[in-house]
Design a protein around this motif. Structure first.
Motif, PDB file in Angstrom:
ATOM      1  N   SER A  82       5.369  -1.853 -11.589  1.00  0.00           N
ATOM      2  CA  SER A  82       4.886  -0.540 -12.021  1.00  0.00           C
ATOM      3  C   SER A  82       3.365  -0.432 -11.966  1.00  0.00           C
ATOM      4  N   GLY A  83       2.670  -1.561 -11.965  1.00  0.00           N
ATOM      5  CA  GLY A  83       1.214  -1.550 -11.945  1.00  0.00           C
ATOM      6  C   GLY A  83       0.611  -1.966 -10.623  1.00  0.00           C
ATOM      7  N   LEU A  84       1.449  -2.205  -9.613  1.00  0.00           N
ATOM      8  CA  LEU A  84       0.922  -2.728  -8.353  1.00  0.00           C
ATOM      9  C   LEU A  84       0.017  -1.723  -7.647  1.00  0.00           C
ATOM     10  N   ARG A  85       0.444  -0.481  -7.541  1.00  0.00           N
ATOM     11  CA  ARG A  85      -0.334   0.508  -6.790  1.00  0.00           C
ATOM     12  C   ARG A  85      -1.738   0.676  -7.392  1.00  0.00           C
ATOM     13  N   SER A  86      -1.819   0.798  -8.705  1.00  0.00           N
ATOM     14  CA  SER A  86      -3.133   0.969  -9.338  1.00  0.00           C
ATOM     15  C   SER A  86      -3.995  -0.274  -9.155  1.00  0.00           C
ATOM     16  N   THR A  87      -3.368  -1.446  -9.135  1.00  0.00           N
ATOM     17  CA  THR A  87      -4.111  -2.689  -8.912  1.00  0.00           C
ATOM     18  C   THR A  87      -4.661  -2.746  -7.496  1.00  0.00           C
ATOM     19  N   LEU A  88      -3.860  -2.346  -6.520  1.00  0.00           N
ATOM     20  CA  LEU A  88      -4.298  -2.372  -5.122  1.00  0.00           C
ATOM     21  C   LEU A  88      -5.475  -1.433  -4.884  1.00  0.00           C
ATOM     22  N   LYS A  89      -5.471  -0.303  -5.569  1.00  0.00           N
ATOM     23  CA  LYS A  89      -6.601   0.619  -5.442  1.00  0.00           C
ATOM     24  C   LYS A  89      -7.894  -0.053  -5.865  1.00  0.00           C
ATOM     25  N   LYS A  90      -7.837  -0.831  -6.952  1.00  0.00           N
ATOM     26  CA  LYS A  90      -9.024  -1.528  -7.447  1.00  0.00           C
ATOM     27  C   LYS A  90      -9.443  -2.662  -6.508  1.00  0.00           C
ATOM     28  N   LEU A  91      -8.447  -3.296  -5.870  1.00  0.00           N
ATOM     29  CA  LEU A  91      -8.737  -4.451  -5.011  1.00  0.00           C
ATOM     30  C   LEU A  91      -9.243  -4.068  -3.631  1.00  0.00           C
ATOM     31  N   SER A  92      -8.963  -2.845  -3.198  1.00  0.00           N
ATOM     32  CA  SER A  92      -9.214  -2.468  -1.803  1.00  0.00           C
ATOM     33  C   SER A  92     -10.632  -2.742  -1.295  1.00  0.00           C
ATOM     34  N   PRO A  93     -11.689  -2.616  -2.096  1.00  0.00           N
ATOM     35  CA  PRO A  93     -13.029  -2.908  -1.559  1.00  0.00           C
ATOM     36  C   PRO A  93     -13.325  -4.401  -1.404  1.00  0.00           C
ATOM     37  N   TYR A  94     -12.447  -5.256  -1.937  1.00  0.00           N
ATOM     38  CA  TYR A  94     -12.778  -6.681  -2.019  1.00  0.00           C
ATOM     39  C   TYR A  94     -11.973  -7.575  -1.080  1.00  0.00           C
ATOM     40  N   ILE A  95     -10.853  -7.089  -0.560  1.00  0.00           N
ATOM     41  CA  ILE A  95      -9.979  -7.915   0.262  1.00  0.00           C
ATOM     42  C   ILE A  95     -10.529  -8.018   1.686  1.00  0.00           C
ATOM     43  N   CYS A  96     -10.754  -9.245   2.152  1.00  0.00           N
ATOM     44  CA  CYS A  96     -11.243  -9.423   3.514  1.00  0.00           C
ATOM     45  C   CYS A  96     -10.089  -9.339   4.511  1.00  0.00           C
ATOM     46  N   LYS A  97     -10.424  -9.161   5.780  1.00  0.00           N
ATOM     47  CA  LYS A  97      -9.434  -8.903   6.825  1.00  0.00           C
ATOM     48  C   LYS A  97      -8.419 -10.031   6.967  1.00  0.00           C
ATOM     49  N   ASN A  98      -8.865 -11.276   6.844  1.00  0.00           N
ATOM     50  CA  ASN A  98      -7.974 -12.426   7.082  1.00  0.00           C
ATOM     51  C   ASN A  98      -7.357 -12.988   5.802  1.00  0.00           C
ATOM     52  N   CYS A  99      -7.518 -12.279   4.704  1.00  0.00           N
ATOM     53  CA  CYS A  99      -6.978 -12.763   3.431  1.00  0.00           C
ATOM     54  C   CYS A  99      -5.448 -12.712   3.461  1.00  0.00           C
ATOM     55  N   ILE A 100      -4.817 -13.761   2.946  1.00  0.00           N
ATOM     56  CA  ILE A 100      -3.356 -13.808   2.836  1.00  0.00           C
ATOM     57  C   ILE A 100      -2.969 -13.254   1.469  1.00  0.00           C
ATOM     58  N   MET A 101      -2.106 -12.246   1.450  1.00  0.00           N
ATOM     59  CA  MET A 101      -1.674 -11.645   0.188  1.00  0.00           C
ATOM     60  C   MET A 101      -0.230 -12.031  -0.100  1.00  0.00           C
ATOM     61  N   VAL A 102       0.013 -12.475  -1.320  1.00  0.00           N
ATOM     62  CA  VAL A 102       1.346 -12.909  -1.740  1.00  0.00           C
ATOM     63  C   VAL A 102       1.826 -11.998  -2.862  1.00  0.00           C
ATOM     64  N   SER A 103       2.964 -11.363  -2.651  1.00  0.00           N
ATOM     65  CA  SER A 103       3.538 -10.446  -3.636  1.00  0.00           C
ATOM     66  C   SER A 103       4.621 -11.153  -4.442  1.00  0.00           C
ATOM     67  N   THR A 104       4.511 -11.112  -5.768  1.00  0.00           N
ATOM     68  CA  THR A 104       5.510 -11.754  -6.629  1.00  0.00           C
ATOM     69  C   THR A 104       6.344 -10.744  -7.413  1.00  0.00           C
ATOM     70  N   ALA A 105       5.944  -9.468  -7.412  1.00  0.00           N
ATOM     71  CA  ALA A 105       6.637  -8.456  -8.219  1.00  0.00           C
ATOM     72  C   ALA A 105       8.023  -8.167  -7.655  1.00  0.00           C
ATOM     73  N   LYS A 106       9.004  -8.066  -8.551  1.00  0.00           N
ATOM     74  CA  LYS A 106      10.382  -7.771  -8.156  1.00  0.00           C
ATOM     75  C   LYS A 106      10.747  -6.380  -8.655  1.00  0.00           C
ATOM     76  N   GLY A 107      10.456  -5.407  -7.839  1.00  0.00           N
ATOM     77  CA  GLY A 107      10.745  -4.037  -8.238  1.00  0.00           C
ATOM     78  C   GLY A 107      10.636  -3.111  -7.048  1.00  0.00           C
ATOM     79  N   ILE A 108      10.886  -1.849  -7.302  1.00  0.00           N
ATOM     80  CA  ILE A 108      10.812  -0.846  -6.254  1.00  0.00           C
ATOM     81  C   ILE A 108      10.215   0.420  -6.868  1.00  0.00           C
ATOM     82  N   GLU A 109       9.357   1.069  -6.122  1.00  0.00           N
ATOM     83  CA  GLU A 109       8.682   2.257  -6.642  1.00  0.00           C
ATOM     84  C   GLU A 109       9.632   3.451  -6.631  1.00  0.00           C
ATOM     85  N   TYR A 110       9.590   4.206  -7.690  1.00  0.00           N
ATOM     86  CA  TYR A 110      10.409   5.414  -7.776  1.00  0.00           C
ATOM     87  C   TYR A 110       9.502   6.596  -8.086  1.00  0.00           C
TER      88      TYR A 110
END
Length: 323
Positions: A82-110
Motif C-alpha cells: 500500500s505504500g510502494l507507490r508513494s515510496t517510489l515517488k520519493k526515490l525517483s531522483p536517487y536511483i541510478c540507471k544500473n541499480c538493481i531493485m528488489v521488490s519484497t511486497a506481496k500485494g496488488i494495487e487496487y
C-alpha cells in the motif's frame, strides 16, 4: 561482495533483510522514516521495536534520507504494498540507471490491479527482481533455515541478488516466471484469509483443510489465466507460502480472516494494522471475473469481507459448490 546496498524500510522485514545480507556485502544502509529509530540503531545497534534482542551487524548504517542511494548498487524495497507507490515517488531522483531493485511486497494495487513490479516499471526503466517465499521476517533475522524464490526478466541481476541473499541457512531458488512468483504472493493472502475465517468460525479440521486444498488448486487456475506457469504454484513462493500464511497464527492475513470469522470487522485506518489481503481480494475478484475464472474460495472471501455476509452463510454457499 564489493557492493553497497540500501534497504528501504526498517520494519520487521527490512531489518531482517539488512541483517541477512550484511555478511555478503560491504555496506548496508537501512532507511527508517522515523528519526528516533535511526538514532536508536546508531546509538545502540538495536531496533528494539522489532528485534530487542538482536544486535545488528556493524556494517549496517541507519539513515533517514535517500542521498546514499545514489552510490548503491542494489535497493531492497521492504515497504507494504500500500505504500510502494508513494515510496517510489520519493526515490525517483536517487536511483541510478544500473541499480538493481528488489521488490519484497506481496500485494496488488487496487483498483488498477497492477503488481508491485508493474508499479516499479512505471517509475524506472528497470526490470526488478521479485522476492517471495514462505518467509517470516523474525526467522530470517535469527538466521533460521529458510528458502525463497527470486524472479526477474534480467538473468544477470538474478544471479547477483542470489549471491547477496544466500547464506548457509538461507537458500535461494531462481525462476524465470515473474508473473507466477509475484502473483502467488498475492493469492496466498486470500487463501490465508479463507482459512482464518474457517478457524474463526470454529469449523472442523476436515473442512478447513478441504478449503485449503481447494484454494491451492484454484491458485493454479488463476496463475495460468494471468500468464504464469502452473508449476510455480508448487514451489516455495506457491505451496510453501500458502501453507505458512494460511495456518500460522503469526500471519496477519490469517488473523484478519479469524476476526471476520468471529464477525469482528477491523478498521485498519483506526488500528494502524496493515493487511495486504484486503486490497488483494478486491483486485483478484475483479481479475477472476475478467478472465472468466470461477474461484469459489475467492468468492467466499469476497462475500465475507466486502459484501459482509455472515461467515456461516457464506461458508454454506461455498460448501455446496465443493467437489
Amino acid at each position: 561482495m564489493n557492493l553497497k546496498v540500501s534497504v528501504i524500510g526498517a520494519g520487521s522485514l527490512g531489518t531482517a533483510i539488512a541483517q541477512l545480507i550484511s555478511a555478503n556485502v560491504d555496506s548496508v544502509y537501512l532507511h527508517a522514516r522515523r528519526k528516533e529509530v535511526v538514532e536508536e540503531i546508531a546509538r545502540t545497534g538495536y531496533n528494539s521495536e522489532y528485534y530487542p534482542n538482536l544486535k545488528l551487524a556493524e556494517n549496517i548504517t541507519p539513515v533517514s534520507d535517500y542521498d546514499c542511494i545514489k552510490k548503491c548498487d542494489m535497493v531492497f524495497l521492504c515497504v507494504p504494498s500500500s505504500g510502494l507507490r508513494s515510496t517510489l515517488k520519493k526515490l525517483s531522483p536517487y536511483i541510478c540507471k544500473n541499480c538493481i531493485m528488489v521488490s519484497t511486497a506481496k500485494g496488488i494495487e487496487y483498483p488498477s490491479s497492477k503488481t508491485m513490479s508493474d508499479i516499479i516499471r512505471e517509475y524506472f526503466d528497470i526490470s526488478p527482481v521479485v522476492f517471495s517465499g514462505p518467509n517470516f521476517a523474525f526467522e530470517i533475522a535469527q538466521s533460521l533455515f529458510t528458502a525463497a524464490n527470486i524472479s526477474s526478466d534480467n538473468p544477470q541481476n538474478l544471479e547477483i541478488v542470489k549471491k547477496v541473499l544466500s547464506t548457509e541457512e538461507f537458500k535461494v531458488k531462481v525462476t524465470d516466471d515473474v508473473i507466477g512468483t509475484e502473483c502467488c504472493g498475492v493469492i496466498k493472502n486470500i487463501n490465508a484469509i479463507a482459512y482464518g475465517i474457517c478457524e474463526g468460525m470454529n469449523l472442523n479440521d476436515n473442512a478447513r483443510y478441504a478449503v485449503l486444498t481447494k484454494g491451492f488448486n484454484e491458485t493454479k487456475d488463476i496463475i495460468e489465466a494471468l500468464g504464469g506457469k502452473i508449476e510455480t504454484v508448487d514451489d516455495y513462493c506457491g505451496f510453501g507460502d500458502l501453507v505458512l500464511t494460511s495456518t500460522s497464527r503469526e500471519s496477519r492475513n490469517h488473523t484478519l480472516g479469524m476476526l471476520y470469522g468471529q464477525k469482528i470487522v477491523v478498521d485498519e485506518k483506526a488500528s494502524g494494522i496493515i493487511f495486504e489481503g484486503k486490497n488483494s481480494i478486491m483486485a483478484i475478484k475483479e481479475i477472476c471475473d475478467q478472465k472468466a475464472v470461477n474461484s469459489i474460495i475467492v468468492n467466499f472471501v469476497y462475500d465475507v469481507m466486502v459484501n459482509l455476509e455472515p461467515p456461516k452463510l457464506a461458508f454454506k454457499k461455498l460448501w455446496k459448490k465443493m467437489e
